[in-house]
Scaffold this motif. Sequence first.
Motif, PDB file in Angstrom:
ATOM      1  N   LEU A   1       0.938  -1.304  -0.026  1.00 46.29           N
ATOM      2  CA  LEU A   1      -0.075   0.093   0.096  1.00 46.29           C
ATOM      3  C   LEU A   1       0.775   1.368   0.028  1.00 46.29           C
ATOM      4  O   LEU A   1       0.309   2.218  -0.178  1.00 46.29           O
ATOM      5  CB  LEU A   1      -0.739  -0.011   1.352  1.00 46.29           C
ATOM      6  CG  LEU A   1      -2.054  -1.025   1.207  1.00 46.29           C
ATOM      7  CD1 LEU A   1      -2.918  -0.902   2.497  1.00 46.29           C
ATOM      8  CD2 LEU A   1      -2.858  -0.856   0.174  1.00 46.29           C
TER       9      LEU A   1
ATOM     10  N   ARG B   1      -1.162   1.624  -4.114  1.00 50.02           N
ATOM     11  CA  ARG B   1      -2.102   2.758  -4.072  1.00 50.02           C
ATOM     12  C   ARG B   1      -3.416   2.858  -5.094  1.00 50.02           C
ATOM     13  O   ARG B   1      -4.467   2.807  -4.981  1.00 50.02           O
ATOM     14  CB  ARG B   1      -1.408   4.241  -4.145  1.00 50.02           C
ATOM     15  CG  ARG B   1      -0.647   4.655  -2.893  1.00 50.02           C
ATOM     16  CD  ARG B   1      -0.285   5.790  -3.195  1.00 50.02           C
ATOM     17  NE  ARG B   1       0.798   6.170  -3.821  1.00 50.02           N
ATOM     18  CZ  ARG B   1       2.090   6.097  -3.268  1.00 50.02           C
ATOM     19  NH1 ARG B   1       2.458   5.407  -1.832  1.00 50.02           N
ATOM     20  NH2 ARG B   1       3.252   5.847  -4.238  1.00 50.02           N
ATOM     21  N   ARG B   2      -2.920   2.345  -6.544  1.00 47.55           N
ATOM     22  CA  ARG B   2      -3.760   2.105  -7.547  1.00 47.55           C
ATOM     23  C   ARG B   2      -5.029   1.220  -7.030  1.00 47.55           C
ATOM     24  O   ARG B   2      -6.143   1.348  -7.379  1.00 47.55           O
ATOM     25  CB  ARG B   2      -3.080   1.702  -8.935  1.00 47.55           C
ATOM     26  CG  ARG B   2      -2.586   3.074  -9.664  1.00 47.55           C
ATOM     27  CD  ARG B   2      -2.083   2.988 -10.742  1.00 47.55           C
ATOM     28  NE  ARG B   2      -0.767   1.779 -11.053  1.00 47.55           N
ATOM     29  CZ  ARG B   2       0.316   2.451 -10.865  1.00 47.55           C
ATOM     30  NH1 ARG B   2       0.553   3.825 -10.903  1.00 47.55           N
ATOM     31  NH2 ARG B   2       1.269   1.494 -10.847  1.00 47.55           N
TER      32      ARG B   2
ATOM     33  N   LEU C   1      -5.752   0.106  -4.249  1.00 47.52           N
ATOM     34  CA  LEU C   1      -6.533   0.530  -3.040  1.00 47.52           C
ATOM     35  C   LEU C   1      -7.632   1.645  -3.450  1.00 47.52           C
ATOM     36  O   LEU C   1      -8.817   1.328  -3.097  1.00 47.52           O
ATOM     37  CB  LEU C   1      -5.604   1.216  -2.289  1.00 47.52           C
ATOM     38  CG  LEU C   1      -6.293   1.857  -0.790  1.00 47.52           C
ATOM     39  CD1 LEU C   1      -6.946   0.693  -0.046  1.00 47.52           C
ATOM     40  CD2 LEU C   1      -5.636   2.876  -0.133  1.00 47.52           C
ATOM     41  N   MET C   2      -7.281   2.380  -4.418  1.00 48.35           N
ATOM     42  CA  MET C   2      -8.299   3.379  -4.923  1.00 48.35           C
ATOM     43  C   MET C   2      -9.397   2.755  -5.734  1.00 48.35           C
ATOM     44  O   MET C   2     -10.332   3.210  -5.986  1.00 48.35           O
ATOM     45  CB  MET C   2      -7.645   4.512  -5.686  1.00 48.35           C
ATOM     46  CG  MET C   2      -6.915   5.222  -4.798  1.00 48.35           C
ATOM     47  SD  MET C   2      -7.453   5.640  -3.368  1.00 48.35           S
ATOM     48  CE  MET C   2      -9.048   6.660  -3.847  1.00 48.35           C
TER      49      MET C   2
ATOM     50  N   LYS D   1       1.929   9.514   1.024  1.00 50.58           N
ATOM     51  CA  LYS D   1       1.434   9.774  -0.387  1.00 50.58           C
ATOM     52  C   LYS D   1       0.067   8.870  -0.478  1.00 50.58           C
ATOM     53  O   LYS D   1      -0.946   9.232  -0.821  1.00 50.58           O
ATOM     54  CB  LYS D   1       2.253   9.182  -1.237  1.00 50.58           C
ATOM     55  CG  LYS D   1       3.492   9.914  -1.611  1.00 50.58           C
ATOM     56  CD  LYS D   1       4.450   9.240  -2.734  1.00 50.58           C
ATOM     57  CE  LYS D   1       5.824  10.374  -2.881  1.00 50.58           C
ATOM     58  NZ  LYS D   1       6.677   9.581  -3.905  1.00 50.58           N
ATOM     59  N   THR D   2       0.188   7.698   0.435  1.00 51.44           N
ATOM     60  CA  THR D   2      -1.152   6.985   0.343  1.00 51.44           C
ATOM     61  C   THR D   2      -2.172   7.597   0.996  1.00 51.44           C
ATOM     62  O   THR D   2      -3.449   7.650   0.494  1.00 51.44           O
ATOM     63  CB  THR D   2      -0.980   5.449   0.973  1.00 51.44           C
ATOM     64  OG1 THR D   2       0.150   4.872   0.381  1.00 51.44           O
ATOM     65  CG2 THR D   2      -2.187   4.588   0.982  1.00 51.44           C
TER      66      THR D   2
ATOM     67  N   VAL E   1      -3.599  10.657  -0.972  1.00 52.88           N
ATOM     68  CA  VAL E   1      -4.436  10.193  -1.774  1.00 52.88           C
ATOM     69  C   VAL E   1      -5.638   9.560  -1.679  1.00 52.88           C
ATOM     70  O   VAL E   1      -6.867  10.227  -2.148  1.00 52.88           O
ATOM     71  CB  VAL E   1      -4.044   8.843  -2.680  1.00 52.88           C
ATOM     72  CG1 VAL E   1      -4.984   8.257  -3.847  1.00 52.88           C
ATOM     73  CG2 VAL E   1      -2.512   9.259  -3.659  1.00 52.88           C
ATOM     74  N   ILE E   2      -5.989   8.887  -0.452  1.00 54.30           N
ATOM     75  CA  ILE E   2      -7.164   8.584  -0.006  1.00 54.30           C
ATOM     76  C   ILE E   2      -7.926   9.918   0.687  1.00 54.30           C
ATOM     77  O   ILE E   2      -9.161  10.119   0.246  1.00 54.30           O
ATOM     78  CB  ILE E   2      -7.223   7.665   1.332  1.00 54.30           C
ATOM     79  CG1 ILE E   2      -6.351   6.328   0.787  1.00 54.30           C
ATOM     80  CG2 ILE E   2      -8.388   7.405   1.839  1.00 54.30           C
ATOM     81  CD1 ILE E   2      -5.902   5.429   1.878  1.00 54.30           C
TER      82      ILE E   2
END
Length: 267
Positions: free
Chosen positions: A164, A170-171, A173-174, A211-212, A215-216
Amino acid sequence: MLYQAAINYSYSQELLAKNIIHAENFEGKLSANKLIDKEQSETSNIQLENIQNNNVNSALNSLKHNWKKVVQAALYLGHKPIKTISNRSAKIYGWYTWNAADFIREWHNNEKFLYQTRRVELSFTPSQMQTIMELHKLPGLANFLEKAKDMGITVNWLIGEPDLVTANGRRKLMQWLPAIYALGFDGVDLDVERSQLPKNKQNIWKSGIIKTIAVIHSETGRPITLTINYKEFKNKNLINQLIGAGLSNAAIMIYISNPNRVKQIPS
């Protein structure tokens, strides 16, 4: 028990923040008659009892000074028979639930525990996530989420995959988050500690988790919890960066078997 202490501390921070936001502010003073007094726990009162007529900074500083008391209270309550805990302080527990299938199947057989619960962190296996992504549901999950909502219990999606902190993670997760929130989850709990990464990649943890979270926060605006080793939590610069990225709560993990040492660490 230690997670319970972290939840107590997090809840105290949330409650104090709400009081400050809703209080009348006149020349830096908080008006006592504007303090929210709804379902306060006894540990929350540690922070709230002294902030009347104090300035905002003093109120916030009281959190730091009373953290040891919060841990002590949590440890004490954890050893008390449940029948001796008053209704005012009953909703004190938070639960990590890594086996969602068993939990969803069994929780209704002993749902009394929900009356002492404030938060549930619920995790899914890869196959369960695949079912959610394909069918947008999981057997029994909707019933639990509805019950939790009726009881005012926060239910977060708990995810602990080390990748993560990477761009690919991250991609992924989103892609998952819209389905999770559509089911009725309140927020996400990232259980991604530095030690979970291979040693040669642990140096990317700090920038990656920031960063994660960013982004969330940017894409969803939903509450974000980070499970974090207490040693990392001592880094004030890191904490400021995490908060700046959008972190809402931290579950501070203390890996030690001696309860007396647990009480000494935050002091």
